[in-house]
Design an enzyme around this catalytic site. Structure first.
Site, short mmCIF file in Angstrom:
data_model
loop_
_atom_site.label_atom_id
_atom_site.label_comp_id
_atom_site.label_asym_id
_atom_site.label_seq_id
_atom_site.Cartn_x
_atom_site.Cartn_y
_atom_site.Cartn_z
N ALA A 122 -10.98 19.09 97.69
CA ALA A 122 -9.94 19.51 96.74
C ALA A 122 -8.71 18.60 96.82
CB ALA A 122 -9.53 20.95 97.00
N ASP A 171 -2.47 11.19 105.57
CA ASP A 171 -3.09 12.49 105.84
C ASP A 171 -3.18 12.76 107.35
OD1 ASP A 171 -3.35 12.29 103.14
OD2 ASP A 171 -5.51 11.96 103.15
C1 GLA Z 1 -5.94 10.02 100.10
C2 GLA Z 1 -5.82 9.07 101.28
C3 GLA Z 1 -4.35 8.84 101.65
C4 GLA Z 1 -3.52 8.45 100.44
C5 GLA Z 1 -3.78 9.41 99.28
C6 GLA Z 1 -3.11 8.97 98.01
O1 GLA Z 1 -5.51 11.29 100.47
O2 GLA Z 1 -6.50 9.57 102.40
O3 GLA Z 1 -4.26 7.86 102.65
O4 GLA Z 1 -3.73 7.12 100.07
O5 GLA Z 1 -5.17 9.55 99.01
O6 GLA Z 1 -1.75 9.04 98.14
#
Ligand code: GLA
Length: 385
Positions: A122, A171
């Site tokens: 998600a 993340d």
């Molecule tokens: C995913 C990647 C992150 C980031 C986002 C976009 O969640 O894991 O490192 O690049 O996309 O902001």
């Protein structure tokens, strides 16, 4: 102890006959700053209450045995002959173990059970939550320290080099370092962060489009390549720049005619998004929620038109939210091509917003949206058992 942690302890006793430690790492919602992390730029995520829990107890050998309560599957590995990625959920577990050892943290064998309520696929970082909670569990059971920023980087490496997804560090960073009640302004170049309080009258309202486009991983890597191409072309004109972080919107505009249009638009998203993250942070600090919301709305337009990572379903959810009084701003959150939107909402407008999103989305698309109203939580840690 939460109900989930109690269940996990009982499951562990049943399967392995011992008492485990329980490590927790959260999913995340990103308020603003999309695809800026791998461009050395700025992001502003918050950790969610949704989390992955990992129950763990050391073994006397070097085997890693892991049962997923979500998948109802068990995998077993030998840390002395770990092998390569197999393409399923256990890659995140083994990848983290392999990268921890490669980075100089010798591990003992461990029995693990993983459980999660982070919605999978998600765009709320279920994979980073799994990586970080497993890293925390493995280090705890091997009597090794958990240094949050270092571990975030190692978990990112697991995803880049073992799983094969070229994600940035956002993340894993927020899963390690999140602070309850706050978003974090993260500088993805020097990995420093600042806590940004979410005022008590505000809510982060997440709406899941339920859509996940098949090609998401491939498109993500393509966006990254376009940014790298932008850096290559711009370095020959602006001097040696390391990343799009080093380019201002004015510099980019001055070189517009010398860049292929597609590369120009990809770069424009990144350089303007960096500026929007900083503007949003200043606005939140100043209590100017309307200005923060405007930055979020502009971020969505930039993701839709320049970076081209949204889709009609998330555009619909964002459009609906932006019509509601009490919603300051709304945008897609995460890597894109489906997933969730995040809206900054007055607490008093949450019910009305949920209703309008639920009804409007069903009428427009025939689909159901799931709504989560979240309070920012802490990053990785042990749960007392
Ligand atoms: C995913 C990647 C992150 C980031 C986002 C976009 O969640 O894991 O490192 O690049 O996309 O902001």
């Amino acid at each position: 102890m939460s109900v989930e942690a109690r269940d996990l302890v009982a499951e562990f006793a049943y399967r392995f006959g011992r008492a485990p430690t329980i490590s927790r790492a959260p999913g995340r919602v990103n308020l603003i700053g999309e695809h800026t992390d791998y461009n050395d730029g700025f992001v502003m995520p918050a950790a969610l209450e949704f989390a992955t829990l990992t129950a763990a107890s050391a073994r006397s050998d070097r085997r890693l045995r892991v049962y997923s309560m979500v998948m109802d599957e068990t995998r077993e590995f030998d840390l002395d002959a770990p092998g390569a990625a197999s393409g399923d959920w256990s890659d995140y577990v083994l990848g983290v173990a392999v990268m921890l050892e490669m980075s100089g943290w010798p591990l003992s064998g461990v029995d693990l059970i993983v459980w999660s309520d982070v919605p999978i696929g998600a765009g709320l970082s279920s994979s980073a939550a799994l990586e970080v909670s497993v890293a925390h569990a493995l280090l705890t059971q091997s009597d090794q320290p958990f240094d949050p920023v270092t571990i975030a980087k190692i978990c990112q490496r697991a995803e880049n080099d073992f799983v094969g997804m070229r994600c940035g560090v956002m993340d894993q960073y927020i899963a390690c370092c999140g602070v309850a009640g706050h978003a974090l302004l993260i500088d993805c170049r020097n990995l420093a962060s600042r806590n940004v309080a979410i005022a008590p009258n505000l809510r982060l309202l997440i709406a899941n489009s339920g859509v996940r486009h098949q090609h998401a991983g491939g498109e993500y890597n393509l966006r990254r390549e376009a940014c790298e191409e932008g850096v290559r072309l711009l370095s020959s004109m602006l001097g040696p720049i390391k990343a799009l972080r080093d380019v201002t919107p004015e510099q980019l505009e001055a070189k517009r005619r010398k860049l292929p249009n597609l590369i120009y638009r990809r770069c424009r998203h990144i350089v303007t998004e960096n500026a929007r993250v900083l503007a949003a942070e200043r606005a939140l600090e100043a209590g100017d929620f309307a200005a923060c919301g405007r930055a979020m709305n502009a971020s969505h337009v930039s993701m839709r038109n320049d970076f081209e990572i949204t889709c009609p379903e998330v555009d619909m959810l964002v459009g609906l939210a932006q019509t509601v009084e009490g919603v300051y701003g709304s945008r897609m959150t995460g890597g894109g091509f489906g997933g969730c939107t995040v809206s900054l909402v007055e607490a008093s407008a949450v019910d009305k917003t949920s209703q309008i999103l639920t009804d409007g989305y069903r009428i427009a698309t025939g689909l159901d949206t799931e709504i989560f109203v979240c309070a920012p939580s802490d990053g990785a840690g042990l749960i007392a058992v």
